[in-house]
Design an enzyme around this catalytic site. Sequence first.
Site, short mmCIF file in Angstrom:
data_model
loop_
_atom_site.label_atom_id
_atom_site.label_comp_id
_atom_site.label_asym_id
_atom_site.label_seq_id
_atom_site.Cartn_x
_atom_site.Cartn_y
_atom_site.Cartn_z
N GLY A 188 -41.52 -27.35 -16.36
CA GLY A 188 -41.24 -27.40 -14.93
C GLY A 188 -42.48 -27.50 -14.06
N LYS A 240 -34.60 -32.95 -17.41
CA LYS A 240 -34.65 -34.40 -17.12
C LYS A 240 -36.02 -35.01 -17.42
CE LYS A 240 -35.86 -33.84 -12.29
NZ LYS A 240 -35.70 -34.18 -10.92
N LEU A 262 -41.52 -30.17 -21.20
CA LEU A 262 -40.92 -28.91 -20.77
C LEU A 262 -41.92 -28.09 -19.96
CD1 LEU A 262 -39.28 -27.95 -24.19
CD2 LEU A 262 -38.10 -28.92 -22.20
N GLY A 307 -51.33 -27.44 5.89
CA GLY A 307 -50.59 -26.28 5.38
C GLY A 307 -51.54 -25.31 4.70
N GLY A 361 -44.86 -26.61 2.08
CA GLY A 361 -43.71 -25.87 1.53
C GLY A 361 -42.97 -26.66 0.48
N HIS A 364 -65.16 3.45 -15.10
CA HIS A 364 -66.36 3.03 -14.38
C HIS A 364 -67.28 2.24 -15.30
CE1 HIS A 364 -69.64 3.21 -11.52
NE2 HIS A 364 -70.43 3.63 -12.50
C1 LIG Z 1 -49.54 -26.24 -6.82
C2 LIG Z 1 -48.65 -25.07 -7.13
C3 LIG Z 1 -49.21 -23.90 -7.61
C4 LIG Z 1 -48.40 -22.83 -7.90
N1 LIG Z 1 -48.99 -21.68 -8.37
C5 LIG Z 1 -48.22 -20.61 -8.64
C6 LIG Z 1 -48.81 -19.43 -9.16
O1 LIG Z 1 -50.02 -19.35 -9.37
N2 LIG Z 1 -48.01 -18.39 -9.43
C7 LIG Z 1 -46.65 -18.44 -9.22
O2 LIG Z 1 -45.96 -17.45 -9.47
N3 LIG Z 1 -46.07 -19.55 -8.72
C8 LIG Z 1 -46.81 -20.63 -8.44
N4 LIG Z 1 -46.23 -21.77 -7.98
C9 LIG Z 1 -44.76 -21.77 -7.79
C10 LIG Z 1 -44.05 -21.99 -9.14
O3 LIG Z 1 -44.50 -23.19 -9.72
C11 LIG Z 1 -42.55 -22.04 -8.94
O4 LIG Z 1 -42.12 -20.89 -8.24
C12 LIG Z 1 -41.84 -22.08 -10.29
O5 LIG Z 1 -42.21 -23.21 -11.04
C13 LIG Z 1 -40.31 -22.07 -10.10
O6 LIG Z 1 -39.70 -22.08 -11.34
P1 LIG Z 1 -38.23 -22.65 -11.55
O7 LIG Z 1 -37.90 -22.37 -12.97
O8 LIG Z 1 -37.34 -22.15 -10.50
O9 LIG Z 1 -38.33 -24.24 -11.30
P2 LIG Z 1 -39.35 -25.38 -11.71
O10 LIG Z 1 -40.57 -24.86 -12.33
O11 LIG Z 1 -39.49 -26.25 -10.52
O12 LIG Z 1 -38.56 -26.17 -12.85
C14 LIG Z 1 -37.37 -26.83 -12.60
C15 LIG Z 1 -37.09 -27.80 -13.75
O13 LIG Z 1 -35.78 -28.32 -13.60
C16 LIG Z 1 -35.79 -29.70 -13.92
N5 LIG Z 1 -34.63 -30.32 -13.26
C17 LIG Z 1 -34.40 -30.41 -11.93
N6 LIG Z 1 -33.20 -30.98 -11.71
C18 LIG Z 1 -32.66 -31.26 -12.92
C19 LIG Z 1 -31.44 -31.83 -13.33
N7 LIG Z 1 -30.51 -32.21 -12.46
N8 LIG Z 1 -31.22 -31.98 -14.66
C20 LIG Z 1 -32.13 -31.59 -15.57
N9 LIG Z 1 -33.31 -31.03 -15.23
C21 LIG Z 1 -33.56 -30.84 -13.92
C22 LIG Z 1 -37.13 -30.18 -13.40
O14 LIG Z 1 -37.51 -31.40 -14.02
C23 LIG Z 1 -38.03 -29.00 -13.76
O15 LIG Z 1 -38.56 -29.16 -15.06
C24 LIG Z 1 -47.00 -22.89 -7.70
C25 LIG Z 1 -46.43 -24.06 -7.22
C26 LIG Z 1 -47.24 -25.14 -6.95
C27 LIG Z 1 -46.60 -26.42 -6.45
#
Ligand SMILES: Cc1cc2nc3c(=O)[nH]c(=O)nc-3n(C[C@H](O)[C@H](O)[C@H](O)COP(=O)(O)OP(=O)(O)OC[C@H]3O[C@@H](n4cnc5c(N)ncnc54)[C@H](O)[C@@H]3O)c2cc1C
Length: 467
Positions: free
Chosen positions: A42, A36, A40, A181, A272, A446
């Site tokens: 996420g 959406k 690209l 948090g 969270g 080392h």
């Molecule tokens: C500040 C921060 C720091 C982080 N640092 C780390 C880290 O260092 N290491 C780590 O492992 N994790 C980290 N995380 C967690 C990590 O970002 C998430 O666990 C990860 O991005 C999850 O991946 P995902 O593919 O499930 O979803 P996401 O990355 O959330 O992607 C979901 C995608 O789906 C799209 N979408 C949603 N609904 C729809 C729809 N209906 N139609 C079309 N598209 C849609 C969204 O636009 C998004 O692009 C961090 C998170 C945050 C907030």
Amino acid sequence: MKKVPYDLIVIGSGPGGYSAAIRAGQYGLKTALVEKQARLGGTCLLVGCIPTKALLHTADVWQRIVHADQEGIHCENPRLDYPKVKARKDAIVNKHSNGVAMLLKRAKVERLAGYATLLGNGKVEVQSDSGVQTIEARNIIVATGSEARMLPGLEPDPDFILTNIEILNLAAVPKSLIIIGAGAVGVEFASIFHRFGTEVTVVEMLPRIVPVEDEDISKELDRVFRKRKIRVETGARAENIRKTGQGVSLTLTTREGKQEQLEAEKLLVAVGRKPNTENIGLDRTKVEMDRGFIRVNPYQQTAEPGLYAIGDVVAGTPQLAHVATMEGMVAVAHMAGKPAIPINKNRIPGCTYTEPGIGSVGLTEAQARAQGYQVKVGRFPFAGNSRATILGHHEGFVKVVSDERYGEILGVHIIGPEGFELVAEAVAAMEAEATVETMVHTIHAHPTLYEAVGEAFNAVYGLSINA
Ligand SMILES: Cc1cc2nc3c(=O)[nH]c(=O)nc-3n(C[C@H](O)[C@H](O)[C@H](O)COP(=O)(O)OP(=O)(O)OC[C@H]3O[C@@H](n4cnc5c(N)ncnc54)[C@H](O)[C@@H]3O)c2cc1C
């Protein structure tokens, strides 16, 4: 079998979705990916893992320059150009987001821009500026990720009340910041902005910071934060949060029950992440839910035939990018009839990019004791590691939690320089089912930081050399 246009539709281009789509392409599945957002990658790539680590890196460089005189280098009047810091961070994000587009193209994944809604029976509606279309596939992966949870009655805004999105767009380093948090996101931002010179206060309701980590790790990070003058209030409540015009104010109730008014230029809410499972049509499917998260079996299948879920929307696995990616690999291998090895939840590394950094895998000492193991702990401080001395980062330790009976490695918990990198050895050792004995006989080069990991395994038998 009924002919459908796609073998797989992936919804979401985070680390879960885009990796799954690429793997599906590699397996020869005709795949479409719906996203959406215009870009690209996420949460992880656009507003999570990558931009935060870009800022953390610069904060680290800045600290080294500010304290360079300790190493005999005199830098007169160093100046932080924050707009340039931000521009560098944005360039890194854009480069990798474009890289995802290129990788999807190479894997012959069709990219569809728009908002996806499940219609049931393998159908997905995609709504975009150019209209609405319905597409159909044999399999669908829901990888819609998560967004920041807000406190009741609060709305994020770009100036005062921030989530991980707004804080990454600040035009200047704030003078003061209250973070509500103290999970990974909260403490990472504390570590970034403190090093850029912000006066940081962390308020956590639970009794300790980084509460999912081993208790000793929480204690050490708490000690270091306080030593560096980050104010830490655990077991505390923040109430009456309001904007004052110049900033934010709130009433803090401390662990001892004392009340105090706190004011700061900015407030970050890091309490969270809420799974994106509303308004995506799950109600039209047989999917079973668990407090907003999607229930899956070990192959990431939901209760709806042909519908898989991966990443932050899934119940029972931590919300981490590498978990999302691996869940995607399992789901695609399963649907493609390739060997699919379910995730072992006990071998998921957790990394928190503070300074000192945290890397952990497996059971904490308390969990191992609660599960009835004959726990034997080995611990080695970075103070005894010569590479840590060279780097000027002496804080922290490596802690090995093992079972005395067979020398099984139950967990490894690291806080110290590059702790988030060092944990890799422990993850590989556990995956290969190495014992403490194997690790004692593993030669560690080392002088390296990972010698501390080898020493901690020796410490299980009381045999570490340098401490
Ligand atoms: C500040 C921060 C720091 C982080 N640092 C780390 C880290 O260092 N290491 C780590 O492992 N994790 C980290 N995380 C967690 C990590 O970002 C998430 O666990 C990860 O991005 C999850 O991946 P995902 O593919 O499930 O979803 P996401 O990355 O959330 O992607 C979901 C995608 O789906 C799209 N979408 C949603 N609904 C729809 C729809 N209906 N139609 C079309 N598209 C849609 C969204 O636009 C998004 O692009 C961090 C998170 C945050 C907030």
